[in-house]
Scaffold this active site. Structure first.
Site, PDB file in Angstrom:
ATOM      1  CD  GLN A 115      -2.508  -1.307   2.671  1.00 39.79           C
ATOM      2  OE1 GLN A 115      -3.579  -0.740   2.898  1.00 39.79           O
ATOM      3  NE2 GLN A 115      -1.892  -2.042   3.593  1.00 39.79           N
ATOM      4  CG  ASN A 116       4.159   1.386   2.296  1.00 44.95           C
ATOM      5  OD1 ASN A 116       3.161   1.762   2.903  1.00 44.95           O
ATOM      6  ND2 ASN A 116       5.066   0.604   2.847  1.00 44.95           N
ATOM      7  CG  HIS A 133      -2.764   2.583  -2.293  1.00 42.56           C
ATOM      8  ND1 HIS A 133      -2.655   2.516  -0.927  1.00 42.56           N
ATOM      9  CD2 HIS A 133      -3.924   1.946  -2.612  1.00 42.56           C
ATOM     10  CE1 HIS A 133      -3.695   1.862  -0.433  1.00 42.56           C
ATOM     11  NE2 HIS A 133      -4.482   1.509  -1.435  1.00 42.56           N
ATOM     12  CB  CYS A 141      -1.394  14.432 -18.055  1.00 38.07           C
ATOM     13  SG  CYS A 141      -2.695  15.509 -18.736  1.00 38.07           S
ATOM     14  CB  CYS A 144      -3.008  13.651 -22.719  1.00 32.08           C
ATOM     15  SG  CYS A 144      -1.436  14.136 -21.937  1.00 32.08           S
ATOM     16  CB  CYS A 195      -3.332  17.812 -23.336  1.00 29.19           C
ATOM     17  SG  CYS A 195      -3.399  17.150 -21.647  1.00 29.19           S
ATOM     18  N   GLY A 260       0.525  -2.074  17.424  1.00 27.90           N
ATOM     19  CA  GLY A 260      -0.842  -1.702  17.723  1.00 27.90           C
ATOM     20  C   GLY A 260      -1.839  -2.581  16.990  1.00 27.90           C
ATOM     21  CB  CYS A 276       7.892  -5.091  10.380  1.00 28.27           C
ATOM     22  SG  CYS A 276       7.861  -3.406   9.726  1.00 28.27           S
TER      23      CYS A 276
END
Length: 292
Positions: A115-116, A133, A141, A144, A195, A260, A276
């Protein structure tokens, strides 16, 4: 017959005990999909989003509709990111990244879903990576679809704002910072040279959908793996949590390493609250001594 796990020495500390249990988990489930989150990069100097209680540690990041719907928001985003890029671009992989890359080299890891957006896994040597992600090192852009490297866009921002001066007050996740200026109206944000479209970091903002092809590829790897290992993520956002849900429904064992609580704690076969960057390198040492 010696199973390998039996050869581990008697633990002398909580980290040792946790590493022993994780190594045993990996020996029993040799084909893993690993899902990582912001906690994997904190030892590299990149702040995470949430505390050990799962609540926000910083102001909620800018949402997609805010970025695309108002130039003033884009000015604020890019002004802050302009000041924060130096820290992100100079960040180095930490022992957790290198340990996960070693798991891949030794055949324990079939796929890494992260997810980094910092590409530290790739810099540490991981190859089978799904950047769920996106990545900050690219700018895209929205009209375009032209892509440029972020360091090149950083230079464009510098040339467009030769007199801009702002000190960093605090760092937030993914290169965002709080700076000593609050009026961003003078900050010039270049448009696409092809563009004149809006330029956005090639990452998934809050309120934006992850590309379907990435999601499907991640689901496929979870389905084909023996187990799911979650590292450094509270999974409070559904984008990552869905893969824990899928693994649970498929009866796949789940191990979680996170400081946590995690949203998937009730799905976990094995769960440890630990750094970790400490536990993964020690786990690999135990695996080396067991497997040879």
């Amino acid at each position: 017959m010696d199973t390998g796990a039996e050869r581990f020495s008697t633990p002398a500390s909580p980290i040792e005990e946790s590493a022993r249990r994780l190594a045993d988990f990996l020996l029993r489930h040799p084909r893993l999909t690993v899902l990582t989150g912001a906690g994997c990069s904190t030892s590299s100097g990149i702040p995470d989003y949430r505390g050990e209680d799962g609540k926000w540690k910083h102001k909620e990041p800018m949402r997609y509709a805010q970025f695309t719907g108002d130039l003033r928001n884009r000015q604020r985003y890019w002004a802050q990111s302009f000041s924060g890029w130096r820290r992100i671009s100079r960040a180095e992989p930490n022992p957790a990244h290198f340990a996960i890359a070693e798991l891949e080299r030794r055949g324990h890891l079939a796929c890494l879903i992260t997810q980094n957006v910092d590409t530290l896994h790739q810099r540490a040597g991981s190859r089978q990576v799904i950047d769920l992600h996106g990545v900050l090192e690219r700018v895209r852009c929205l009209q375009c679809d032209r892509v440029i490297r972020r360091d090149r866009f950083q230079e464009q921002l510098r040339r467009a704002n030769p007199s801009w001066v702002a000190a960093v007050r605090s760092h937030a996740p993914d290169g965002d910072v709080r700076i000593t200026r609050s009026d961003f109206s003078a900050f010039v944000v270049p448009d696409c040279v092809e563009c004149s479209g809006i330029l956005k970091p090639d990452v998934v903002f809050f309120g934006e959908s992850v590309p379907k092809a990435r999601v499907n590829a991640a689901y496929r790897h979870v389905d084909e793996s023996d187990a799911l290992l979650i590292v450094g993520s509270s999974l409070m956002v559904y984008s990552g949590y869905r893969f824990a849900v899928a693994a649970g429904k498929a009866g796949k064992p789940i191990a979680i390493i996170n400081r946590g609580k995690s949203r998937a704690d009730d799905l976990a076969t094995y769960r440890v609250s630990a750094d970790c960057a400490e536990i993964l390198p020690r786990t690999n040492e135990l695996l080396r001594s067991s497997i040879g």
